[in-house]
Design a protein around this motif. Structure first.
Motif, PDB file in Angstrom:
ATOM      1  N   LEU A  39       0.870  -1.175   0.000  1.00 43.16           N
ATOM      2  CA  LEU A  39       0.000   0.000   0.000  1.00 43.16           C
ATOM      3  C   LEU A  39       0.907   1.226   0.000  1.00 43.16           C
ATOM      4  O   LEU A  39       1.613   1.475   0.971  1.00 43.16           O
ATOM      5  N   LYS A  47      -3.820   6.419   4.596  1.00 40.20           N
ATOM      6  CA  LYS A  47      -3.245   5.087   4.761  1.00 40.20           C
ATOM      7  C   LYS A  47      -3.528   4.526   6.153  1.00 40.20           C
ATOM      8  O   LYS A  47      -3.959   3.382   6.293  1.00 40.20           O
ATOM      9  N   SER A  48      -3.308   5.331   7.200  1.00 40.92           N
ATOM     10  CA  SER A  48      -3.555   4.847   8.565  1.00 40.92           C
ATOM     11  C   SER A  48      -5.040   4.595   8.779  1.00 40.92           C
ATOM     12  O   SER A  48      -5.419   3.604   9.415  1.00 40.92           O
ATOM     13  N   LEU A  51      -5.806   1.288   7.162  1.00 38.49           N
ATOM     14  CA  LEU A  51      -5.309   0.147   7.942  1.00 38.49           C
ATOM     15  C   LEU A  51      -6.135  -0.055   9.213  1.00 38.49           C
ATOM     16  O   LEU A  51      -6.364  -1.187   9.634  1.00 38.49           O
ATOM     17  N   ASP A 169       2.269  -1.236   9.029  1.00 37.22           N
ATOM     18  CA  ASP A 169       2.368   0.186   8.697  1.00 37.22           C
ATOM     19  C   ASP A 169       3.834   0.597   8.779  1.00 37.22           C
ATOM     20  O   ASP A 169       4.365   0.754   9.875  1.00 37.22           O
ATOM     21  N   GLU A 170       4.487   0.722   7.642  1.00 39.21           N
ATOM     22  CA  GLU A 170       5.912   1.085   7.585  1.00 39.21           C
ATOM     23  C   GLU A 170       6.746   0.205   8.520  1.00 39.21           C
ATOM     24  O   GLU A 170       7.442   0.712   9.401  1.00 39.21           O
ATOM     25  N   ALA A 201       1.907  -1.218   4.259  1.00 38.21           N
ATOM     26  CA  ALA A 201       2.082   0.161   3.824  1.00 38.21           C
ATOM     27  C   ALA A 201       3.557   0.526   3.869  1.00 38.21           C
ATOM     28  O   ALA A 201       4.254   0.212   4.834  1.00 38.21           O
ATOM     29  N   THR A 202       4.019   1.162   2.807  1.00 44.46           N
ATOM     30  CA  THR A 202       5.420   1.595   2.778  1.00 44.46           C
ATOM     31  C   THR A 202       5.582   2.790   1.853  1.00 44.46           C
ATOM     32  O   THR A 202       4.834   2.955   0.885  1.00 44.46           O
ATOM     33  N   HIS A 203       6.545   3.634   2.168  1.00 44.19           N
ATOM     34  CA  HIS A 203       6.913   4.730   1.263  1.00 44.19           C
ATOM     35  C   HIS A 203       8.033   4.286   0.329  1.00 44.19           C
ATOM     36  O   HIS A 203       8.416   4.998  -0.579  1.00 44.19           O
TER      37      HIS A 203
END
Ligand code: ADP
Ligand code: ADP
Length: 222
Positions: A39, A47-48, A51, A169-170, A201-203
């Motif tokens: 994501l 995003k948060s 999730l 999440d990251e 989720a990642t940047h």
């Protein structure tokens, strides 16, 4: 054969400044069994929020959340908490391990909360630690471990109760690039080994490229 399906999910925050803010609008998303989905979203894209909704910690104000074929929308909190404990594993940017307990105990405790016998819980925890190369660190407390090691323990804890879906999440966002790369590889190996499905989720576009599929959220918002 889907583990997770979001259908037409919408979320508006009413008290966010002068006007309500529509964070998610008609969002459709699914994760198939055994699939690892990235994501990727700019900061503020929701995003948060997404999730939290997928993790049954928050409810959408439109649409449905279907987990393992069961519509979770509108179920009472108790049923949602049970489903969360049984079916979902969480990993965050920060490990959130309990500081006064050892690595092994941090992986045992959530199993005891699910009524797993102590002996089985310890065996499961030891096996998971071995798989991420931390067999020799089982008795260390979080403060005695490096950032990468702490995060590896957090992965084991997330998998302790054999969830069907991992929400992350990251998960390596706090680590330097080389450590992040290595630790992410261990997470992927663990997920593949156990046939787990994941929404991560990642940047980091390079990490996203190592997953089965990439979902981009509201890129135009950035
Ligand atoms: P991301 O994780 O992609 O940065 P978030 O889901 O945290 O995005 O937030 C998306 C938008 O919703 C942001 O504008 C944020 O300020 C707003 N928001 C998030 N949570 C709340 C809340 N509890 N109340 C009001 N506004 C919120
Ligand atoms: P309890 O506190 O009774 O153990 P919870 O519903 O708080 O039950 O916890 C169930 C699971 O959901 C746990 O794995 C916990 O880590 C996760 N969880 C609970 N609250 C949050 C939250 N605000 N954000 C992220 N994860 C949460």
């Amino acid at each position: 054969n889907e583990v997770l399906r979001l259908e037409g999910v919408g979320k508006t925050y009413a008290r966010n400044g002068p006007a309500p803010v529509r964070v998610l609008d008609g969002l459709d998303l699914s994760v198939a069994r055994g699939e690892v989905v990235a994501l990727v979203a700019p900061s503020g894209a929701g995003k948060s929020t997404l999730l939290h909704i997928a993790g049954l910690l928050d409810t959408p104000d439109a649409g449905r959340v279907v987990l393992n074929g069961r519509d979770m929308t509108g179920l009472p909190d108790k049923a949602r908490t049970e489903a969360r404990r049984r079916d979902l594993g969480f990993v965050y940017q920060f490990h959130h391990l309990l500081p006064e307990f050892s690595a092994l105990e941090n992986i045992v405790l959530p199993q005891l909360a699910n009524a797993v016998p102590a002996r089985d819980a310890r065996a499961r925890a030891a096996d998971l630690l071995d798989r991420v190369g931390l067999g020799a660190r089982a008795d260390h407390r979080p403060a005695e471990l490096s950032g990468g090691e702490q995060q590896r323990v957090a992965f084991c804890r997330a998998l302790a109760n054999r969830p069907s879906l991992l929400l992350a999440d990251e998960p390596t966002g706090n680590l330097d690039p080389a450590t992040s790369d290595r630790v992410f590889g261990l997470l992927m190996a663990l997920v593949r080994d156990t046939g787990l499905s994941a929404l991560i989720a990642t940047h980091n576009h390079q990490l996203a490229g190592r997953m089965d599929r990439v979902i981009r959220l509201n890129e135009e918002v950035a």
